[in-house]
Write an enzyme that holds these catalytic residues in place. Sequence first.
Site, PDB file in Angstrom:
ATOM      1  N   ASP A  67     -63.661 -31.606  16.835  1.00 23.05           N
ATOM      2  CA  ASP A  67     -64.190 -30.349  16.311  1.00 23.05           C
ATOM      3  C   ASP A  67     -64.453 -29.318  17.403  1.00 23.05           C
ATOM      4  O   ASP A  67     -64.469 -29.641  18.595  1.00 23.05           O
ATOM      5  CB  ASP A  67     -65.480 -30.603  15.503  1.00 23.05           C
ATOM      6  CG  ASP A  67     -66.382 -31.662  16.124  1.00 23.05           C
ATOM      7  OD1 ASP A  67     -66.261 -31.927  17.336  1.00 23.05           O
ATOM      8  OD2 ASP A  67     -67.215 -32.229  15.405  1.00 23.05           O
ATOM      9  N   ASN A 136     -77.790 -36.692   9.260  1.00 23.52           N
ATOM     10  CA  ASN A 136     -77.491 -36.585   7.825  1.00 23.52           C
ATOM     11  C   ASN A 136     -76.187 -37.303   7.456  1.00 23.52           C
ATOM     12  O   ASN A 136     -75.606 -37.044   6.407  1.00 23.52           O
ATOM     13  CB  ASN A 136     -77.422 -35.108   7.410  1.00 23.52           C
ATOM     14  CG  ASN A 136     -76.327 -34.339   8.155  1.00 23.52           C
ATOM     15  OD1 ASN A 136     -75.556 -34.926   8.926  1.00 23.52           O
ATOM     16  ND2 ASN A 136     -76.243 -33.042   7.934  1.00 23.52           N
TER      17      ASN A 136
HETATM   18  C1  F6R Z   1     -69.351 -33.834  17.810  1.00 16.15           C
HETATM   19  C2  F6R Z   1     -69.380 -34.500  16.506  1.00 16.15           C
HETATM   20  C3  F6R Z   1     -70.672 -34.806  15.827  1.00 16.15           C
HETATM   21  C4  F6R Z   1     -71.612 -35.642  16.706  1.00 16.15           C
HETATM   22  C5  F6R Z   1     -72.929 -35.905  15.971  1.00 16.15           C
HETATM   23  C6  F6R Z   1     -73.922 -36.660  16.832  1.00 16.15           C
HETATM   24  O1  F6R Z   1     -68.031 -33.693  18.275  1.00 16.15           O
HETATM   25  O2  F6R Z   1     -68.354 -34.758  15.998  1.00 16.15           O
HETATM   26  O3  F6R Z   1     -70.409 -35.489  14.630  1.00 16.15           O
HETATM   27  O4  F6R Z   1     -70.998 -36.854  17.027  1.00 16.15           O
HETATM   28  O5  F6R Z   1     -73.491 -34.691  15.584  1.00 16.15           O
HETATM   29  O6  F6R Z   1     -74.301 -35.854  17.903  1.00 16.15           O
HETATM   30  P1  F6R Z   1     -75.246 -36.426  19.081  1.00 16.15           P
HETATM   31  O7  F6R Z   1     -74.474 -37.456  19.772  1.00 16.15           O
HETATM   32  O8  F6R Z   1     -75.535 -35.228  19.944  1.00 16.15           O
HETATM   33  O9  F6R Z   1     -76.460 -36.969  18.409  1.00 16.15           O
END
Ligand code: F6R
Length: 246
Positions: A67, A136
């Site tokens: 993303d 979530n």
């Molecule tokens: C980022 C992504 C998100 C993160 C998720 C967890 O490329 O795809 O799905 O993996 O928001 O983020 P953290 O690791 O910062 O808790």
Amino acid sequence: MELYVLNDEEEICKRASEIIFGDIRRNPRIILGFATGSTMIPLYKRLVEISKKENISFSEVHTFNLDEYVGISANNKNSYRFYMEKNFFRKVHIPKENIHFLNGEAKSLINECSRYEKEIKKLGGIDIQILGIGTNCHIGFNEPGSSFKSRTRKVKLSRETRKANSKFFSSFNKVPKYALTMGISTIMNSKKIILLAFGKDKSEAVKKTLTEEISEKFPSTILRRHKNSIVIVDRNAASKLKWKIK
Ligand code: F6R
């Protein structure tokens, strides 16, 4: 789905990197799907360290990131491209043309998303997709309610996700409202999926992923339908699971 509950972040990254390097050794032209966020920082650190120590090359590997924010340039320090350059690409030998990224500043975001889908397909699909998880249950930026049939597209970020990601920005208002993300169906087409989570903050999302009815309300539950998905978590992230973990 396979589940590993390990002691801490270090063990998680060690396990994940063993799987990744094992597959790279078997197929140096592997296609890797990458994620960003705080969970991935120790994983990239480990991948960089081991590749140097064991002289493992990424020169034939192709990567696709999940993303990117809309309206942020690749040079902006908050872009996911910048994050990947800083934490991984600049530290290993990987040809620029092997790095595939969504451009959140493309003139036509619709064309950009279909270009990305075509590129993934042209290279034969993603071999290993690495995922983190949102509190979530989002995967990529597929927020609750995302269709299981979704492909790469523009999405609106939930307030919860923007709040969680504001840790990387100077203020909440600076967090973009929109992003481009691979869809759930794009992710599910990967041959192998590895989801990593650590810390108490992720315990509810991990519990739902493994035990809630599979539904678009909790996007990560779909991973239970994938025939080669691996969930690697620490004891804190597993702390809401009912069975006792020794
Ligand atoms: C980022 C992504 C998100 C993160 C998720 C967890 O490329 O795809 O799905 O993996 O928001 O983020 P953290 O690791 O910062 O808790």
